[in-house]
Structure formats: structure tokens, C-alpha cells
Design a protein around this motif. Structure first.
Motif, PDB file in Angstrom:
ATOM      1  N   ARG A  88       0.822  -1.207   0.000  1.00 27.63           N
ATOM      2  CA  ARG A  88       0.000   0.000   0.000  1.00 27.63           C
ATOM      3  C   ARG A  88       0.862   1.266   0.000  1.00 27.63           C
ATOM      4  NH1 ARG A  88      -4.058   0.337   4.519  1.00 27.63           N
ATOM      5  NH2 ARG A  88      -5.098   1.773   3.082  1.00 27.63           N
ATOM      6  N   GLY A  89       1.927   1.235  -0.787  1.00 24.00           N
ATOM      7  CA  GLY A  89       2.779   2.412  -0.920  1.00 24.00           C
ATOM      8  C   GLY A  89       3.857   2.543   0.124  1.00 24.00           C
ATOM      9  N   MET A  90       3.971   1.560   1.022  1.00 17.73           N
ATOM     10  CA  MET A  90       4.951   1.623   2.114  1.00 17.73           C
ATOM     11  C   MET A  90       6.036   0.559   1.908  1.00 17.73           C
ATOM     12  SD  MET A  90       2.300   2.192   5.321  1.00 17.73           S
ATOM     13  CE  MET A  90       1.333   0.729   4.893  1.00 17.73           C
ATOM     14  N   GLU A 122       6.643   8.246   1.552  1.00 17.84           N
ATOM     15  CA  GLU A 122       5.457   9.100   1.535  1.00 17.84           C
ATOM     16  C   GLU A 122       4.539   8.695   2.693  1.00 17.84           C
ATOM     17  OE1 GLU A 122       1.804  10.033  -1.632  1.00 17.84           O
ATOM     18  OE2 GLU A 122       3.553   8.855  -2.253  1.00 17.84           O
ATOM     19  N   ASN A 123       4.124   9.686   3.485  1.00 17.39           N
ATOM     20  CA  ASN A 123       3.283   9.398   4.657  1.00 17.39           C
ATOM     21  C   ASN A 123       2.276  10.544   4.850  1.00 17.39           C
ATOM     22  OD1 ASN A 123       2.643   7.711   6.831  1.00 17.39           O
ATOM     23  ND2 ASN A 123       3.829   8.924   8.278  1.00 17.39           N
ATOM     24  N   THR A 124       0.964  10.274   4.691  1.00 20.50           N
ATOM     25  CA  THR A 124       0.357   9.010   4.331  1.00 20.50           C
ATOM     26  C   THR A 124       0.576   8.739   2.844  1.00 20.50           C
ATOM     27  OG1 THR A 124      -1.826   9.908   3.737  1.00 20.50           O
ATOM     28  CG2 THR A 124      -1.404   9.515   6.063  1.00 20.50           C
ATOM     29  N   THR A 125       0.270   7.510   2.422  1.00 17.77           N
ATOM     30  CA  THR A 125       0.448   7.178   1.013  1.00 17.77           C
ATOM     31  C   THR A 125      -0.808   7.528   0.232  1.00 17.77           C
ATOM     32  OG1 THR A 125      -0.339   4.912   1.307  1.00 17.77           O
ATOM     33  CG2 THR A 125       2.009   5.303   1.623  1.00 17.77           C
ATOM     34  N   ASN A 126      -0.620   8.210  -0.877  1.00 20.57           N
ATOM     35  CA  ASN A 126      -1.742   8.631  -1.717  1.00 20.57           C
ATOM     36  C   ASN A 126      -2.360   7.430  -2.437  1.00 20.57           C
ATOM     37  OD1 ASN A 126      -3.509   9.796  -3.538  1.00 20.57           O
ATOM     38  ND2 ASN A 126      -2.017  11.160  -4.468  1.00 20.57           N
ATOM     39  N   TYR A 146       2.630   4.779   7.815  1.00 18.30           N
ATOM     40  CA  TYR A 146       3.778   3.976   8.228  1.00 18.30           C
ATOM     41  C   TYR A 146       3.788   3.750   9.736  1.00 18.30           C
ATOM     42  CZ  TYR A 146       6.742   3.985   3.977  1.00 18.30           C
ATOM     43  OH  TYR A 146       7.276   3.762   2.736  1.00 18.30           O
ATOM     44  N   ASP A 147       4.345   2.630  10.145  1.00 19.46           N
ATOM     45  CA  ASP A 147       4.755   2.417  11.532  1.00 19.46           C
ATOM     46  C   ASP A 147       6.057   3.197  11.720  1.00 19.46           C
ATOM     47  OD1 ASP A 147       5.806   1.545  13.935  1.00 19.46           O
ATOM     48  OD2 ASP A 147       5.421  -0.573  13.566  1.00 19.46           O
TER      49      ASP A 147
END
Length: 340
Positions: free
Chosen positions: A108-110, A137-141, A148-149
Motif C-alpha cells: 500500500r505504498g509503504m 510518503e506518509n500518508t500514502t496517496n 507507516y509504523d
């Protein structure tokens, strides 16, 4: 009543924000003489426990400046395949900095520290581009507002230190992550070399992002911003919107997150919905069952004055925001349940 859930960038300044903007003291920011811009930069630097910040007209310019700061032409950055710096900044990494992107297949982008470590090119092997930067990127678009943790950031930082890499965060929606995870932004300042933060998404300002780092790096960033055409004059009117947003619109992000979760819960019960991605913040991504046309769904909702985004075959996106009020929310929930 038009209900625009295409993005959280569609918000307009509230009357209170506009009044605050009109009252701003301004100067020529190209000469660093705009007191309101200086106040905003100091405020954001302090929030993240870093030395300095620089105001930009867009998050893209802030991110591209960070890439330029940390790389040389011919080098390579590491990012997730969904990364905004790769997908939605017009190829700027290659055009502005002459770098290539090593794209990782994250969740999911992480991405993880283990993935980053495996992607770093051997600096002695001159046939491959030199790895010099990691971007997250945080949050992921495209990842649907996933957060992220923070412990993973620490682990990635260790990989960066071991391999002499710089670490940049695209924090376009960092405020959503901070509110959802109840994190201390000062901790971010201890991990990242540069952080870009946006004011014109969840916080509802009409324009503006900032790049945060140490004083020496921001001094270099000022020159790059000039080269990219980002120098602005009496921009304190816009900076004032950012100050108002930070003082008034951060804590209320929990309302956006709640409404996104409630829409997700309704969608999960509908017979034509295949899957709803986990909803953490204000972005909701869902997919339709085979045989259902996403364009038809977009059109049916448009007829009810509800606007959402198509992400391609069978996949759609809804984004809640400051201007999406509770009365609109109740209408959307009812409209989705009645849709055939």
C-alpha cells in the motif's frame, strides 16, 4: 448541493481564514522580508524539531528541491512504485535532477528497511547508478491514506546511515498521519534529512507547502527554489492561511477520518463492491466486482451531485476533507445504500 470527494485539494478558504489572510503583515519574500512567511517557516520548523523551513508554492516543488539537494545527475533514488515523486511530479526527478528511480513493490505504498537494503547498489560497482537517496510518503496517496509504523522509519534510517544515503519524506498528508497515530512530529525531525509538508490538503489552505531541514540545507534549498521559479513576493497573505490552518484545522482531521471509515463500512456491505481497502485516514479506495463498470458508477453518483475518482478498471477513490460536512456525509451514505 455539490459534494466533491475527488480530492482533499478542492477545499476553499473559510471566511475566518480569509479574514486572517487579509490582516497579514507582508513584505518581499524574495528578499526574505515577509514577516508572516518567516513566522510560518519558524512555526513549522519548531513543530518538527528542525532548524529551518522554506515556503514553497507547491508540494511538488518542495519534493523536487529535496531530490536536487540530495543527489547528483546519474545517481538513483529508492522509492515505492506508488510514490508521488515518481508518478505525479511530471518526471521531475529525471528532468530537474537527472536521477533514475529504483521502484520497490511495497505494501500500500509503504516500503521496508529490508527492501531498501536489498535495493542499494554497490557503490564500488560503477556500472550501476550510485544510490544516494530514499524517499518515503506518509500518508500514502495511491496506497489509500495508509500510515507507516514509525519504527519502520527508524529501521530505514539505519540502512541510510550504513550506506551513506539521505532520507526524505514526502509529508503531503503528514498531518493526517500524526493525528491518526497520535505521534510527536519532533520525532520525525530526528529521523529525516528533509521533510516536505503540505498546507492545502487536509488543512484547507488555498496553497502552500514547506520544506523542513537544518539551516545549511535550507540555505541551499533557497537557491534551488529560485532556479525552479519558486521565489514569490508579498506571499505572506498565503502564509497567513497556513498559520491559521495549523492553529485551527489539525485536530479536526479526526472527523475526516471517521467519515471515510463510515463510507467504507457502507461500501463493504454493498453487493457490487468487491473490496474496500483498509481505511486509516481520509482516503478510501475500493474495487467493484467483475461485470460492474466504474465509469457508470461515477456517472450515477454524478447525477446525484456526488463526485468521486476512477483509478482505472474497477477501482475508485473517495477523499473526505474540511468542506465535506456532516449533512453531506449523511446524504452520501444514503445515496450509496440506495444505488442499484
Amino acid at each position: 448541493m455539490e459534494i466533491n470527494l475527488v480530492s482533499d485539494t478542492v477545499t476553499k478558504p473559510s471566511p475566518e481564514m480569509l479574514r486572517y489572510m487579509f490582516q497579514a503583515q507582508v513584505g518581499d519574500d524574495v528578499y526574505k522580508q515577509d514577516p508572516t512567511v518567516i513566522a510560518l517557516e519558524n512555526m513549522v520548523a519548531q513543530i518538527f524539531g528542525m532548524e529551518a523551513a522554506l515556503f514553497f508554492p507547491s508540494g511538488t516543488m518542495a519534493n523536487q528541491t529535496a531530490i536536487k539537494l540530495h543527489t547528483q545527475p546519474g545517481e538513483q533514488l529508492i522509492a515505492d512504485k506508488y510514490a508521488h515523486v515518481y508518478n505525479y511530479e511530471g518526471g521531475g526527478a529525471s528532468f530537474n535532477s537527472g536521477v533514475s528511480c529504483c521502484l520497490l513493490d511495497g505494501h500500500r505504498g509503504m516500503i521496508t528497511a529490508e527492501q531498501v537494503a536489498g535495493a542499494v547498489n554497490n557503490p564500488e560497482f560503477y556500472h550501476s547508478p550510485l544510490t544516494s537517496l530514499v524517499c518515503v510518503e506518509n500518508t500514502t496517496n495511491k496506497g489509500g491514506g495508509a500510515c507507516y509504523d514509525f519504527e519502520e522509519f527508524k529501521r530505514i534510517k539505519e540502512v541510510c546511515v550504513e550506506n551513506n544515503l539521505k532520507f526524505h519524506m514526502d509529508g503531503a498528508r503528514i498531518w493526517n498521519a500524526l493525528v491518526h497515530k497520535q505521534e510527536n512530529p519532533n520525532e520525525y525531525g530526528k529521523v529525516f534529512d528533509t521533510i516536505s509538508v503540505c498546507l492545502s490538503k487536509g488543512l484547507g489552505a488555498p496553497i502552500g507547502s514547506l520544506l523542513v531541514s537544518d539551516k545549511a540545507t535550507i540555505k541551499r534549498a533557497l537557491r534551488i527554489r529560485k532556479i525552479l521559479g519558486g521565489g514569490m513576493r508579498q506571499v505572506g497573505y498565503l502564509a497567513a492561511a497556513g498559520i491559521y490552518a495549523l492553529q485551527n484545522n489539525v485536530n479536526r482531521l479526526v472527523d475526516d477520518h471517521r467519515r471515510a471509515r463510515e463510507i467504507g463500512a457502507v461500501l463493504a456491505q454493498l453487493p457490487w463492491v468487491e473490496k474496500v481497502e483498509p481505511v486509516e485516514t481520509n482516503i478510501l479506495i475500493f474495487s467493484l466486482k467483475k461485470g460492474f463498470d466504474e465509469n457508470l458508477l461515477v456517472e450515477k453518483l454524478k447525477q446525484k451531485n456526488i463526485f468521486i475518482s476512477s483509478l482505472g478498471p474497477g477501482k475508485l477513490r473517495i477523499v473526505t476533507h474540511l468542506d465535506y460536512k456532516e449533512v453531506m456525509h449523511n446524504y452520501v451514505l444514503e445515496a450509496l445504500q440506495k444505488l442499484k
